[in-house]
Design an enzyme around this catalytic site. Structure first.
Site, short mmCIF file in Angstrom:
data_model
loop_
_atom_site.label_atom_id
_atom_site.label_comp_id
_atom_site.label_asym_id
_atom_site.label_seq_id
_atom_site.Cartn_x
_atom_site.Cartn_y
_atom_site.Cartn_z
N CYS A 137 1.18 -1.67 0.11
CA CYS A 137 0.23 0.26 0.11
C CYS A 137 0.56 0.78 0.14
O CYS A 137 2.35 1.40 0.96
CB CYS A 137 -0.74 0.20 1.25
SG CYS A 137 -2.13 1.44 1.87
N THR A 171 -0.63 4.59 0.51
CA THR A 171 -1.81 5.50 0.88
C THR A 171 -0.90 6.25 1.70
O THR A 171 -1.12 7.46 1.20
CB THR A 171 -2.77 5.05 1.04
OG1 THR A 171 -3.44 4.43 0.31
CG2 THR A 171 -3.84 5.63 2.20
N ASP A 214 -6.31 -5.51 9.30
CA ASP A 214 -6.81 -5.64 8.20
C ASP A 214 -5.20 -5.25 7.37
O ASP A 214 -4.72 -3.82 7.81
CB ASP A 214 -7.12 -5.13 6.76
CG ASP A 214 -7.40 -5.77 5.78
OD1 ASP A 214 -6.55 -5.94 5.35
OD2 ASP A 214 -7.93 -4.39 4.58
N ARG A 266 -7.26 9.20 -11.21
CA ARG A 266 -7.23 8.07 -9.59
C ARG A 266 -5.51 8.00 -9.63
O ARG A 266 -4.79 7.62 -10.54
CB ARG A 266 -7.72 6.76 -9.65
CG ARG A 266 -8.73 6.99 -8.19
CD ARG A 266 -9.47 4.82 -8.90
NE ARG A 266 -9.03 4.22 -7.72
CZ ARG A 266 -9.42 3.32 -7.15
NH1 ARG A 266 -10.86 3.36 -7.96
NH2 ARG A 266 -8.50 2.62 -6.72
#
Ligand code: 5GP
Length: 356
Positions: free
Chosen positions: A186, A188, A224, A291
């Site tokens: 990830c 982010t 998670d 995105r």
């Protein structure tokens, strides 16, 4: 602008303090749990560990293996109704499979079609999965999903803070998925600056979820992402997670989807984020123009057979239990005392990986 200055923790910031134990053997540790829920009338029993809904590990192949261990597979979003129809001709173990969907119209239409075709009853779990569970529209989707699927165990996420955890449960979810930014692929945190250290998110959201109770059950959470080692799964359970969901821990094996790549004589398996360029290209044929990719592609050194790893993971959890004096997984949070440690532990573990 405001600065919150109490320090939040990741898995590698803590260790567990050993405690007196009356257990004779690791074999005696019970890893199975039975859960009742806030909305769903189902009672679920199994080992509360899930393979993430990602292209490499949220697969039919993994479900066949995991269900044998009473562990859950959350399927990735790329299977079609036809794929499911074929799979469920030979698989019937609803308690250990989870149907995942997003919140776009096409996802909701597919959910309706799954129900119409009798496929939803093949699942005990439904997961409403969005990278950012703070959108107001998300709560509406949860409310509608609950109306459409009154008996299913509904999972919704991802979020990392306590008030929204409560809101999501009250809107209709049984389990809230916790984690923004901890995932191994990830990006982010790098791309947006948003995130929350995962162990603190788990501890705080578990506390909120467990405080939402009715005569049937309580709210639940899933930790998670971000579990790099079996010890991180144990730490998440100690922090109050009802379930652990992992991607990279359950990828890189013979049984995973994704190419096997040979580089300089060494074998690797592909692993990539669900919003990586690779995933968008492979499954949607293009990257959304508006995105940015918040996931990366990586090659994991080939880890061999997943069965062996599952045995190791169970062995590690049993071992943690004996060190902290817990007779069953359920007792982990009660028995756990975390010690804050300095980051040298991370360096030590990374060095251990290199040597291996
Ligand atoms: P891991 O176990 O590899 O550390 O983390 C798995 C989790 O990372 C998944 O369950 C999911 O929540 C998250 N994840 C998967 N793909 C992506 C992605 O492309 N971007 C982001 N931000 N998170 C992802």
């Amino acid at each position: 602008m405001r600065i919150l200055d109490d320090i939040k923790l990741d898995y590698q910031d803590v260790l567990l303090r050993p405690k007196r134990s009356t257990l004779q053997s690791r074999k005696d540790v019970i890893l199975e749990r039975s859960f009742v829920f806030y909305h769903s009338p189902k009672i679920w029993t199994g080992i509360p560990i899930m393979s993430a809904n990602m292209a490499t590990c949220g697969t039919f192949e993994i479900a066949k293996i995991f269900s044998h261990y009473k562990m859950i597979t959350a399927f990735h979003k790329y299977y079609t109704i036809k794929d499911y129809q074929k799979f469920f001709k030979t698989f019937n173990n609803p308690d250990y499979v989870c149907y995942t969907l997003g919140i776009r119209d096409k996802d909701i239409n597919q959910l309706k079609l799954m129900k119409k075709n009798g496929l939803l009853k093949k699942f005990s779990f439904i997961c409403l999965d969005v990278p950012n569970g703070y959108l107001q529209s998300f709560l509406e989707v949860i409310k509608n999903a609950r109306k459409m699927c009154p008996t299913h165990i509904i999972i919704a996420g991802n979020v990392v803070t306590n008030e929204i955890t409560e809101e999501i449960i009250l809107a209709g979810a049984d389990i809230v998925k916790i984690g923004i930014g901890p995932g191994s692929v990830c990006t982010t945190r790098k791309m947006t600056g948003v995130g929350y250290p995962q162990l603190s998110a788990v501890i705080e959201c578990a506390d909120s979820a467990h405080g939402i109770a009715n005569t049937r059950g309580v709210g639940r959470i899933i930790a998670d992402g971000g579990q790099q080692y079996p010890s991180d799964v144990a730490k998440a359970f100690c922090g109050g997670a009802d379930f652990n969901m992992c991607g990279s821990l359950f990828s890189g094996f013979e049984q995973n989807a994704g190419e096997t790549v040979i580089k300089e004589g060494k074998k690797f398996k592909e692993y990539f984020g669900s919003s990586s360029n690779k995933a968008m290209q492979d499954f949607y044929g293009q990257k959304d123009a508006h995105r940015a990719s918040e996931g990366r592609y990586t090659l994991i050194p080939h880890k061999g057979d997943i069965h062996e790893f599952i045995q190791d993971l169970m062995g590690s959890l049993r071992s943690t239990a004996t060190y902290i004096g817990a007779r069953q997984l359920k007792e982990f949070p009660k028995r756990a005392t975390f010690l804050k440690v300095n980051r040298q532990l991370t360096t030590y573990l990374e060095k251990y990986d290199e040597e291996k």
